[in-house]
Design a protein around this motif. Structure first.
Motif, PDB file in Angstrom:
ATOM      1  N   PRO A  19       0.836  -1.213   0.000  1.00 51.00           N
ATOM      2  CA  PRO A  19       0.000   0.000   0.000  1.00 51.00           C
ATOM      3  C   PRO A  19       0.869   1.261   0.000  1.00 51.00           C
ATOM      4  O   PRO A  19       1.862   1.333   0.729  1.00 51.00           O
ATOM      5  CB  PRO A  19      -0.804  -0.102   1.306  1.00 51.00           C
ATOM      6  CG  PRO A  19      -0.650  -1.524   1.764  1.00 51.00           C
ATOM      7  CD  PRO A  19       0.650  -2.015   1.218  1.00 51.00           C
ATOM      8  N   ASN A  20       0.499   2.246  -0.810  1.00 53.12           N
ATOM      9  CA  ASN A  20       1.264   3.502  -0.822  1.00 53.12           C
ATOM     10  C   ASN A  20       0.545   4.614  -0.061  1.00 53.12           C
ATOM     11  O   ASN A  20       0.992   5.761  -0.052  1.00 53.12           O
ATOM     12  CB  ASN A  20       1.579   3.941  -2.261  1.00 53.12           C
ATOM     13  CG  ASN A  20       0.322   4.069  -3.109  1.00 53.12           C
ATOM     14  OD1 ASN A  20      -0.766   4.282  -2.579  1.00 53.12           O
ATOM     15  ND2 ASN A  20       0.476   3.919  -4.425  1.00 53.12           N
ATOM     16  N   ASP A  21      -0.620   4.269   0.565  1.00 52.87           N
ATOM     17  CA  ASP A  21      -1.352   5.280   1.327  1.00 52.87           C
ATOM     18  C   ASP A  21      -1.410   4.941   2.822  1.00 52.87           C
ATOM     19  O   ASP A  21      -2.289   5.398   3.545  1.00 52.87           O
ATOM     20  CB  ASP A  21      -2.767   5.465   0.768  1.00 52.87           C
ATOM     21  CG  ASP A  21      -3.526   4.150   0.642  1.00 52.87           C
ATOM     22  OD1 ASP A  21      -2.943   3.092   0.965  1.00 52.87           O
ATOM     23  OD2 ASP A  21      -4.703   4.167   0.224  1.00 52.87           O
ATOM     24  N   ILE A  22      -0.463   4.117   3.260  1.00 53.15           N
ATOM     25  CA  ILE A  22      -0.303   3.792   4.691  1.00 53.15           C
ATOM     26  C   ILE A  22       0.869   4.616   5.201  1.00 53.15           C
ATOM     27  O   ILE A  22       1.901   4.714   4.525  1.00 53.15           O
ATOM     28  CB  ILE A  22       0.005   2.277   4.876  1.00 53.15           C
ATOM     29  CG1 ILE A  22      -1.263   1.459   4.681  1.00 53.15           C
ATOM     30  CG2 ILE A  22       0.616   1.981   6.230  1.00 53.15           C
ATOM     31  CD1 ILE A  22      -2.149   1.366   5.891  1.00 53.15           C
TER      32      ILE A  22
ATOM     33  N   GLU B 177      -1.945   5.696  15.479  1.00 54.93           N
ATOM     34  CA  GLU B 177      -2.295   6.168  14.134  1.00 54.93           C
ATOM     35  C   GLU B 177      -2.017   5.077  13.095  1.00 54.93           C
ATOM     36  O   GLU B 177      -2.812   4.851  12.170  1.00 54.93           O
ATOM     37  CB  GLU B 177      -1.494   7.433  13.804  1.00 54.93           C
ATOM     38  CG  GLU B 177      -1.916   8.089  12.490  1.00 54.93           C
ATOM     39  CD  GLU B 177      -1.115   9.349  12.170  1.00 54.93           C
ATOM     40  OE1 GLU B 177      -0.996   9.689  10.983  1.00 54.93           O
ATOM     41  OE2 GLU B 177      -0.600   9.981  13.125  1.00 54.93           O
ATOM     42  N   TYR B 178      -0.902   4.386  13.266  1.00 51.88           N
ATOM     43  CA  TYR B 178      -0.551   3.303  12.340  1.00 51.88           C
ATOM     44  C   TYR B 178      -1.584   2.176  12.423  1.00 51.88           C
ATOM     45  O   TYR B 178      -2.065   1.672  11.403  1.00 51.88           O
ATOM     46  CB  TYR B 178       0.850   2.776  12.673  1.00 51.88           C
ATOM     47  CG  TYR B 178       1.364   1.722  11.715  1.00 51.88           C
ATOM     48  CD1 TYR B 178       1.781   2.067  10.427  1.00 51.88           C
ATOM     49  CD2 TYR B 178       1.450   0.386  12.091  1.00 51.88           C
ATOM     50  CE1 TYR B 178       2.250   1.114   9.546  1.00 51.88           C
ATOM     51  CE2 TYR B 178       1.919  -0.585  11.213  1.00 51.88           C
ATOM     52  CZ  TYR B 178       2.322  -0.217   9.942  1.00 51.88           C
ATOM     53  OH  TYR B 178       2.782  -1.165   9.072  1.00 51.88           O
ATOM     54  N   VAL B 179      -1.951   1.813  13.644  1.00 58.44           N
ATOM     55  CA  VAL B 179      -2.918   0.727  13.850  1.00 58.44           C
ATOM     56  C   VAL B 179      -4.267   1.082  13.241  1.00 58.44           C
ATOM     57  O   VAL B 179      -4.936   0.245  12.631  1.00 58.44           O
ATOM     58  CB  VAL B 179      -3.059   0.411  15.358  1.00 58.44           C
ATOM     59  CG1 VAL B 179      -4.257  -0.494  15.622  1.00 58.44           C
ATOM     60  CG2 VAL B 179      -1.796  -0.259  15.885  1.00 58.44           C
ATOM     61  N   GLU B 180      -4.675   2.345  13.392  1.00 54.92           N
ATOM     62  CA  GLU B 180      -5.958   2.777  12.836  1.00 54.92           C
ATOM     63  C   GLU B 180      -5.962   2.645  11.312  1.00 54.92           C
ATOM     64  O   GLU B 180      -6.941   2.172  10.715  1.00 54.92           O
ATOM     65  CB  GLU B 180      -6.228   4.234  13.243  1.00 54.92           C
ATOM     66  CG  GLU B 180      -7.659   4.666  12.967  1.00 54.92           C
ATOM     67  CD  GLU B 180      -7.954   6.060  13.520  1.00 54.92           C
ATOM     68  OE1 GLU B 180      -8.835   6.715  12.965  1.00 54.92           O
ATOM     69  OE2 GLU B 180      -7.293   6.473  14.495  1.00 54.92           O
TER      70      GLU B 180
ATOM     71  N   ALA C 277      -6.140  -1.076  10.440  1.00 54.22           N
ATOM     72  CA  ALA C 277      -7.487  -1.626  10.679  1.00 54.22           C
ATOM     73  C   ALA C 277      -8.435  -1.230   9.552  1.00 54.22           C
ATOM     74  O   ALA C 277      -9.219  -2.058   9.067  1.00 54.22           O
ATOM     75  CB  ALA C 277      -8.013  -1.146  12.029  1.00 54.22           C
ATOM     76  N   ASN C 278      -8.393   0.049   9.126  1.00 56.23           N
ATOM     77  CA  ASN C 278      -9.272   0.514   8.044  1.00 56.23           C
ATOM     78  C   ASN C 278      -9.012  -0.261   6.750  1.00 56.23           C
ATOM     79  O   ASN C 278      -9.946  -0.649   6.044  1.00 56.23           O
ATOM     80  CB  ASN C 278      -9.079   2.016   7.809  1.00 56.23           C
ATOM     81  CG  ASN C 278      -9.665   2.846   8.945  1.00 56.23           C
ATOM     82  OD1 ASN C 278     -10.592   2.394   9.628  1.00 56.23           O
ATOM     83  ND2 ASN C 278      -9.118   4.031   9.175  1.00 56.23           N
ATOM     84  N   HIS C 279      -7.746  -0.475   6.434  1.00 58.35           N
ATOM     85  CA  HIS C 279      -7.401  -1.231   5.225  1.00 58.35           C
ATOM     86  C   HIS C 279      -7.861  -2.686   5.342  1.00 58.35           C
ATOM     87  O   HIS C 279      -8.424  -3.252   4.402  1.00 58.35           O
ATOM     88  CB  HIS C 279      -5.884  -1.178   4.976  1.00 58.35           C
ATOM     89  CG  HIS C 279      -5.440   0.037   4.228  1.00 58.35           C
ATOM     90  ND1 HIS C 279      -5.544   1.304   4.748  1.00 58.35           N
ATOM     91  CD2 HIS C 279      -4.884   0.183   2.978  1.00 58.35           C
ATOM     92  CE1 HIS C 279      -5.077   2.185   3.861  1.00 58.35           C
ATOM     93  NE2 HIS C 279      -4.666   1.524   2.779  1.00 58.35           N
TER      94      HIS C 279
ATOM     95  N   MET D 134      -0.185  -4.898  19.263  1.00 61.92           N
ATOM     96  CA  MET D 134      -0.698  -4.354  18.002  1.00 61.92           C
ATOM     97  C   MET D 134      -1.822  -5.237  17.462  1.00 61.92           C
ATOM     98  O   MET D 134      -2.820  -4.744  16.924  1.00 61.92           O
ATOM     99  CB  MET D 134       0.439  -4.220  16.978  1.00 61.92           C
ATOM    100  CG  MET D 134       0.040  -3.412  15.760  1.00 61.92           C
ATOM    101  SD  MET D 134       1.402  -3.117  14.616  1.00 61.92           S
ATOM    102  CE  MET D 134       2.249  -1.781  15.441  1.00 61.92           C
ATOM    103  N   LEU D 135      -1.675  -6.549  17.610  1.00 64.70           N
ATOM    104  CA  LEU D 135      -2.734  -7.480  17.188  1.00 64.70           C
ATOM    105  C   LEU D 135      -4.034  -7.155  17.917  1.00 64.70           C
ATOM    106  O   LEU D 135      -5.108  -7.031  17.312  1.00 64.70           O
ATOM    107  CB  LEU D 135      -2.296  -8.923  17.476  1.00 64.70           C
ATOM    108  CG  LEU D 135      -3.259 -10.067  17.139  1.00 64.70           C
ATOM    109  CD1 LEU D 135      -2.478 -11.357  16.870  1.00 64.70           C
ATOM    110  CD2 LEU D 135      -4.279 -10.351  18.243  1.00 64.70           C
ATOM    111  N   LYS D 136      -3.943  -7.002  19.248  1.00 66.52           N
ATOM    112  CA  LYS D 136      -5.136  -6.767  20.076  1.00 66.52           C
ATOM    113  C   LYS D 136      -5.815  -5.447  19.693  1.00 66.52           C
ATOM    114  O   LYS D 136      -7.047  -5.382  19.555  1.00 66.52           O
ATOM    115  CB  LYS D 136      -4.729  -6.761  21.549  1.00 66.52           C
ATOM    116  CG  LYS D 136      -5.890  -6.646  22.537  1.00 66.52           C
ATOM    117  CD  LYS D 136      -5.376  -6.871  23.957  1.00 66.52           C
ATOM    118  CE  LYS D 136      -6.518  -6.795  24.978  1.00 66.52           C
ATOM    119  NZ  LYS D 136      -6.962  -5.423  25.221  1.00 66.52           N
TER     120      LYS D 136
END
Length: 935
Positions: free
Chosen positions: A729-732, A742-745, A748-750, A771-773
């Motif tokens: 992905p180039n939009d992460i 912010e990274y986790v959010e 999750a959206n992707h 991070m999994l949780k």
């Protein structure tokens, strides 16, 4: 059997009627005179919505129950059916308790009578079953099960299961059944009703014991297999050098055999390495068929050169696969006989002498009673006596520690079971076998215990070789955990042990010998030891929790015990507590050895019961020695060659606490004491290279010192470029440039969008549980995946195998895994269509072993990142990548969210180490289009 059984199954909206869960379907099957005579089933209107998970599981929706009767309308009919019957269910406590609660709610009288649990009965009669879930039992016993998780289908197959179990019980030897009937009084359900009825029947008829069985000292055993008795068939066999000969040989005996050039190339490499007495490293890509590729030349070489070959694996599953699948194929292929056996450490085998004596004890502990019953049934089936065959509960494993083999402390000949001993039998079988299969840990016994179990094995194959260095570190290190330590002390101080020590005192006093330490004093010191161990781990817990802020909210807490830290004032209470523990252990050992030395002198005069007691006390004394050595090495006598650390999980303090040590490097030890002492060792795995080089594992294992080392890379025969794509992905956001939240959010959206595009069938790999949780919770709370089953390691209960099986059962499922899920997970076909890797799998630099390893590398003037951290991460990445394509017909997408794979100078090392596949850099919208088109 004249009892009337009613088999009941319920489907419900959840597990707790007290919290408002209700029945949505009821089924009852009536059995009289061992025949099904009636069936009753109905949907029930629960008056509450059916959760989506239950609808997915059962296929029952709100529309189906809308016009169904209420529970109070069907309760009278249920009461009539259940009257004067034995209530039967698969996991009876759930169904019976739920039903009783509903009877109470609507004002009906509760069921009064006996109950039988077919789960409990299955555990007794099928002790080697992998699972006791209804669907898996019916599959194993070839019972047709049309609609799992619908009450009418489940009740019918449970009834058929019960009837099969009744017939199996009739087939048991009389002596076994007598012991089961006596023990079954201590079970949770009324299985004694079944056992006693059949026992009465059997006593009225003369029993013809099966020719496969024998009875010794009141226990029925399976006779040892005579197939390999006095086997010594060695004859030169011409190895098939030409491709055509190999192809003809294998296609004649293996159904649907596919010609694979890579497999033939690996066969020749293995045979040549053996013939030239050289070590070899062979990376064999997925689909090569490496098991056959090393087994076939191993058999030919063994027969020709009269040399046994030792095969070592990391997992029990692969051992079983080699013995029961791959070698069975080769038995059909080859025109000559060969002998293959499995050999494990003696602690895997039952000590029949100890087990026999425990049968005379009056047990009240449930797990112990159930385990004894399982073992009595297992002994009429097993030829190995290897406990890995038995599906033990955690409580059963505790009992096993009492009766496992640990050698003979008295004279071997004084064991009345010596002629039946499984461990000695396994050793004898291995002595004249062509192929001996073992595990890495057993193989490493030579290095630390100097047992020389395999001194005659000059030729070795190490499969799953990427684990060998880590297994060596663990095996050559030490680990002391709170729960096992606490359990060991509680066993020493248990009522049974106190009685045992008092019996020893009486036995000694009969010889008119006075003891320096009377038993009441020994009891006191054992109680003190338990307190001191609690104190030691409490101090460690406090130290870990004080350090928690440095762990940035991670649940895993670790403190490296460096030389500098050990001198700090804050650590002195730990060292003082350790010294007190050592002092108590020494006193206990002094008291035990005083008794043992006196009784050993007169052991020939002791009864069998006394000898068994003595053997058990010797075992405890050995465990005390091991316990003392661990504390001394871990806390009081540290060396520079090891890294030491404290570890715990914040969510389970103190139960999760451990003190650990590992050698920083095993390279020198393996080189001098393992590889140098063998003529040829073959190491093989699908992941042994980094950027097409074996250098990393050569250095880690000490193989760089062998100039004539053979190195061979054999690529997978699968056309990966046609089977998978790698999407980045180039939009992460870049993981290093934003907060974790912010990274986790973004992740999750992707993942929500990707899961919808793939309709589940996705495995998501993480490098940290935290991070999994967080990702799991965001996806769950979004409400966008309500019709999906989200299965997460550490959140959803169950083992890795159980979670994987559940994932395969549901159409729309997402599986979240970390650590162990990066390898060893095999999900072929359409069950897995998408693999998502959230982060590149680097070990945290402050993790104690990695920290110490990097320090040692730096001290040598080398770069720790390029020498160790990067190669280790690449190997793990390759393992993770390999989860997707497992067969020649698989197809899917790999998504790597960590953009370091393309934005850093080292990212190319990951790309170069996997098969060549198309790579696309895409936005979320483009990714969804690609996924939908590709799948």
């Amino acid at each position: 059997m004249k009892q009337r059984f009613v088999v009941v199954d319920l489907e419900t909206t959840g597990n707790s009627p007290k919290k408002g869960d209700r029945i949505i379907q009821i089924a009852a099957v009536v059995i009289e005179n061992e025949e099904i005579i009636d069936q009753y089933t109905t949907f029930v209107n629960p008056c509450v919505p059916i959760p989506s998970f239950i609808e997915e599981l059962t296929g029952i929706n709100d529309e189906m129950v809308k016009q169904a009767p209420l529970f109070e309308e069907v309760a009278p009919e249920l009461t009539r059916i259940l009257k004067d019957s034995i209530f039967v269910a698969h996991n009876v406590l759930f169904d019976l308790n739920f039903l009783q609660s509903e009877f109470n709610r609507v004002g009906c009288p509760e069921f009064v009578g006996l109950n039988v649990d077919t789960v409990e009965l299955a555990k007794v009669l099928l002790p080697t079953s992998d699972s006791y879930k209804l669907f898996e039992l019916t599959e194993c016993l070839a019972i047709k099960h049309d609609r799992p998780h619908q009450a009418d289908s489940d009740a019918l197959v449970t009834a058929e299961l019960l009837l099969q179990f009744i017939n199996q019980t009739r087939e048991l030897p009389l002596v076994t059944l007598e012991k089961l009937a006596k023990l079954s009084i201590g079970l949770k359900s009324n299985l004694n009703e079944i056992f006693e009825d059949i026992l009465t029947e059997k006593r009225n008829h003369l029993e013809n014991l099966s020719e496969h069985l024998e009875v010794f000292k009141g226990i029925a055993l399976r006779k040892k297999n005579k197939k390999y008795s006095n086997y010594n068939y060695r004859e030169k066999k011409e190895y098939p050098l030409h491709q055509h000969d190999k192809q003809k040989l294998l296609s004649n005996g293996i159904k649907h055999y596919e010609v694979r050039d890579g497999q033939h190339e690996m066969m020749d490499t293995v045979y040549e390495a053996f013939r030239l007495n050289k070590h070899a490293m062979i990376e064999a890509g997925t689909g090569i068929g490496k098991s056959i590729a090393y087994l076939l030349p191993s058999i030919y070489f063994s027969k020709t050169e009269n040399q046994p070959i030792l095969i070592s694996t990391h997992t029990i599953q692969l051992q079983d696969q080699l013995l029961n699948t791959e070698l069975k194929k080769l038995e059909k292929v080859l025109s000559f006989p060969f002998k293959a056996v499995v050999l494990k450490g003696k602690q895997h085998y039952i000590n029949l002498f100890k087990f026999e004596q425990t049968l005379y004890e009056a047990d009240q502990q449930y797990d112990t009673i159930l385990t004894k019953m399982q073992l009595l049934v297992w002994l009429i089936h097993t030829e190995t006596g290897d406990i890995d065959e038995v599906n033990l509960s955690s409580g059963g494993k505790i009992f096993w520690n009492r009766i496992r083999h640990d050698g003979w402390h008295l004279s071997k000949e004084r064991d009345p079971w010596i002629a039946k001993d499984f461990y000695l039998y396994a050793r004898r079988e291995a002595e004249n076998a062509d192929i001996v299969i073992t595990n890495h840990s057993m193989l490493l016994l030579d290095l630390i215990q100097k047992q020389q179990l395999f001194k005659e094995f000059n030729y070795v194959v190490i499969d799953e070789a990427h684990h060998f260095e880590k297994t060596s570190r663990g095996f050559l290190g030490e680990k002391l955990e709170y729960i096992p330590s606490k359990f060991f002390c509680s066993q020493l101080g248990s009522y049974e042990k106190k009685q045992l020590f008092y019996q020893l005192e009486v036995m000694v006093q009969k010889q008119k010998i006075s003891l320096k330490m009377p038993t009441f004093e020994l009891d006191f010191i054992i109680a003190e030891l338990e307190t001191e161990i609690d104190e030691l781990f409490t101090i460690i817990a406090e130290k870990l929790l004080k350090n928690e802020k440095k762990n940035k909210g991670h649940h895993k807490l670790q403190i490296r015990l460096s030389n500098k830290l050990l001198k700090e004032k804050s650590l002195q209470p730990i060292l003082f507590a350790a010294e007190r523990v050592i002092s108590s252990v020494n006193q206990i050992r002094s008291g035990l050895e005083e008794r043992l030395s006196q009784l050993k002198k007169i052991s020939e005069k002791l009864s069998e019961k006394d000898k068994a007691l003595l053997e058990e006390v010797f075992s405890y004394d050995h465990e005390l020695v091991s316990f003392k050595h661990s504390i001394q090495h871990l806390l009081l006598e540290q060396t520079n060659e090891f890294v030491y650390w404290l570890e715990g999980d914040m969510r389970a303090i103190p139960n999760s606490i451990s003190i650990q040590a590992q050698p920083i490097s095993v390279s020198e030890k393996l080189s001098k004491e393992f590889f140098a002492k063998r003529k040829s060792v073959i190491l093989t795995s699908a992941t042994l290279t980094v950027k097409d080089s074996f250098r990393f594992f050569e250095n880690e294992l000490g193989l760089h010192q062998f100039a004539d080392l053979i190195k061979k890379q054999i690529p997978s025969p699968f056309p990966y470029s046609e089977m998978t794509k790698l999407l980045i992905p180039n939009d992460i956001p870049e993981i290093r440039e934003v907060a974790v939240s912010e990274y986790v959010e973004a992740i999750a959206n992707h993942l929500i969008a990707i899961a919808q595009a793939t309709k589940g069938r996705m495995l998501v790999l993480f490098t940290s549980y935290d991070m999994l949780k967080k990702t799991y919770e965001l996806m769950k709370e979004s409400g966008l995946l309500d019709d999906f089953i989200l299965i997460a390691q550490g959140i959803t209960t169950g083992s890795r195998m159980r979670l994987t099986k559940n994932f395969q059962r549901f159409d729309k499922a997402v599986l979240f895994g970390t650590n162990s899920f990066w390898e060893g997970v095999d999900i072929p076909g359409e069950d897995l269509s998408c693999l998502s890797i959230v982060r590149l799998p680097f070990s945290p630099p402050d993790e104690p072993y990695t920290w110490a390893k990097n320090e040692a590398i730096q001290a040598e003037g080398k770069n720790p990142f390029s020498t160790y951290s990067l190669p280790e991460a690449v190997i793990r990445f390759k393992q993770g990548f390999g989860r997707l394509i497992r067969s020649g017909t698989d197809k899917g997408i790999v998504i790597v969210f960590d953009r370091r794979i393309e934005t850093t100078s080292y990212g190319n090392a990951f790309i170069r180490s996997i098969p060549s596949v198309p790579i696309e850099h895409v936005s979320l919208k483009e990714m969804i289009e690609t996924v939908e088109n590709w799948l």
